[in-house]
Design an enzyme around this catalytic site. Structure first.
Site, PDB file in Angstrom:
ATOM      1  N   LYS A   1      -4.714   4.674   9.495  1.00  0.00           N
ATOM      2  CA  LYS A   1      -6.069   4.404   8.934  1.00  0.00           C
ATOM      3  C   LYS A   1      -6.506   2.948   8.330  1.00  0.00           C
ATOM      4  O   LYS A   1      -5.179   2.672   8.057  1.00  0.00           O
ATOM      5  CB  LYS A   1      -6.812   5.771   8.246  1.00  0.00           C
ATOM      6  CG  LYS A   1      -6.190   5.258   7.010  1.00  0.00           C
ATOM      7  CD  LYS A   1      -7.351   4.243   6.103  1.00  0.00           C
ATOM      8  CE  LYS A   1      -6.914   4.274   4.662  1.00  0.00           C
ATOM      9  NZ  LYS A   1      -6.755   3.030   4.030  1.00  0.00           N
TER      10      LYS A   1
ATOM     11  N   PRO B   1       3.744   1.835   6.854  1.00  0.00           N
ATOM     12  CA  PRO B   1       4.745   1.393   5.616  1.00  0.00           C
ATOM     13  C   PRO B   1       3.904   2.134   5.012  1.00  0.00           C
ATOM     14  O   PRO B   1       2.969   1.917   5.088  1.00  0.00           O
ATOM     15  CB  PRO B   1       4.505  -0.112   5.967  1.00  0.00           C
ATOM     16  CG  PRO B   1       3.103  -0.469   6.606  1.00  0.00           C
ATOM     17  CD  PRO B   1       3.435   0.875   8.185  1.00  0.00           C
TER      18      PRO B   1
ATOM     19  N   GLY C   1      -1.979   0.227   2.601  1.00  0.00           N
ATOM     20  CA  GLY C   1      -3.414   0.709   2.791  1.00  0.00           C
ATOM     21  C   GLY C   1      -3.710   0.553   3.956  1.00  0.00           C
ATOM     22  O   GLY C   1      -4.911   0.885   4.510  1.00  0.00           O
TER      23      GLY C   1
ATOM     24  N   SER D   1      -1.038   9.455   2.591  1.00  0.00           N
ATOM     25  CA  SER D   1      -2.434  10.649   2.645  1.00  0.00           C
ATOM     26  C   SER D   1      -2.902  11.608   4.125  1.00  0.00           C
ATOM     27  O   SER D   1      -2.641  12.615   4.652  1.00  0.00           O
ATOM     28  CB  SER D   1      -4.134   9.856   2.660  1.00  0.00           C
ATOM     29  OG  SER D   1      -4.065   9.769   1.654  1.00  0.00           O
TER      30      SER D   1
ATOM     31  N   ASP E   1      -7.222   9.742  -0.067  1.00  0.00           N
ATOM     32  CA  ASP E   1      -7.934   9.422   1.992  1.00  0.00           C
ATOM     33  C   ASP E   1      -7.576  10.488   2.303  1.00  0.00           C
ATOM     34  O   ASP E   1      -7.912  10.948   3.860  1.00  0.00           O
ATOM     35  CB  ASP E   1      -7.314   8.358   2.771  1.00  0.00           C
ATOM     36  CG  ASP E   1      -7.605   6.642   1.734  1.00  0.00           C
ATOM     37  OD1 ASP E   1      -8.428   6.873   1.546  1.00  0.00           O
ATOM     38  OD2 ASP E   1      -7.023   6.636   2.031  1.00  0.00           O
TER      39      ASP E   1
END
Ligand code: C5P
Length: 294
Positions: free
Chosen positions: A11, A95, A99, A104, A137
């Protein structure tokens, strides 16, 4: 189902505002999540008693017993009161600590896959509850859409209809930005009580790419740029090649750019690789990848 395979997408946050630190120690967020086509792949199959995880792909996922995939599978079996007898193969492409929500998403995909193997024994709301407790997340990847507004730690969600598909270039500077430190830095820079400036998002701003480009923002971006100065160079390169928005992904250090329909991402990718980034050409997703028998 005997053996199932599912892709776990990454995401990006098209908008990410960090609000005040709450009593729990966590910061409230206000965010827009968007799933993209860069995916890990999980295969789950019945095996000897126990829980076996094999990771391929050369991305460091940390100790196996702390892996979110294992924690998700343990939670699922504990809640159902059954002993696991399962082998999970995880092919990592997203990766870590970048971020992009990879861990998740892997956890959410594990819950979805296990539920499919158990004939949908668990309703979606319970699955989302377990997901939210596993990590910040995870709930987004269980919300049923590829676009959502998120509040709290990202567990309170409003699923939105996906925006029209757009090419996305993701680039990673090769260094991680640890999440906890990034939150601490934001809090320290603000000092004391934090009150966000009032900003009402209009429906048009979250239902069109031109609107999104106007409200695109990430509070972590200055932190990531201080930690890894070439992040600013990368974002500027994405902009110069026509991306809008072009910004940091989550708490960093990956960056991404959303391009116009039919854009050739190769010139931008070449420029970023020249500046020391690893790149992935992908796109926004219109639907979550299904769990499929294999
Ligand atoms: O969610 P995750 O466990 O990756 O977060 C790592 C750390 O980042 C937390 O322990 C907390 O210190 C910080 N954090 C926060 N507010 C959030 C999410 C994470 O302060 N909403």
């Amino acid at each position: 189902m005997e053996r199932v395979v599912v892709d776990a997408p990454a995401k990006v946050n098209l908008r990410l505002e960090v609000l005040a630190r709450e009593d729990s120690g966590y910061h409230g967020l206000e965010t827009i999540f968007c799933a993209i086509g860069l995916c890990d792949t999980l295969a789950l199959e019945p095996a000897e008693p126990g829980l076996e995880l094999a990771v391929e792909g050369g991305v460091d996922t940390g100790p196996a017993d702390q892996n979110l995939v294992v924690r998700a599978a343990r939670r699922f079996h504990a809640e159902l009161g059954v002993a696991p007898a399962l082998r999970i193969s995880l092919t990592k492409r997203i990766p870590s600590a970048a971020g992009l929500g990879g861990g998740s998403s892997d956890a959410a995909a594990t819950l979805r896959a296990l539920n499919a193997m158990h004939d949908a024994a668990v309703d979606e709301a319970r699955l989302r509850q377990w997901g939210a407790e596993l990590g910040s997340d995870v709930a987004f990847f269980l919300c049923g859409s590829t676009l959502a507004l998120g509040w709290g730690r990202g567990e309170r969600l409003l699923a939105l209809p996906p925006l029209p598909a757009r090419p996305v270039l993701v680039a990673h500077p090769g260094a991680p930005v640890p999440t906890a430190g990034a939150f601490r830095e934001i809090a320290a820079a603000r000092g004391g009580e934090y009150r966000p400036a009032a900003r009402t998002l209009a429906l048009e701003e979250i239902t069109s790419w031109s609107g999104i480009a106007r409200v695109a923002h990430n509070d972590f971006q200055p932190v990531a740029v201080r930690a890894i100065p070439r992040v600013a160079t990368g974002i500027e390169l994405l902009r110069r090649h026509g991306a809008a928005p072009a910004m940091l992904a989550g708490s960093g250090g990956s960056i991404f750019g959303v391009f116009g329909e039919g854009s050739d991402l190769r010139p931008a990718a070449a420029a970023l690789e020249g500046a020391g980034f690893a790149t992935w050409a992908t796109g926004t997703l219109q639907a979550l990848p299904p769990v499929r028998p294999a």
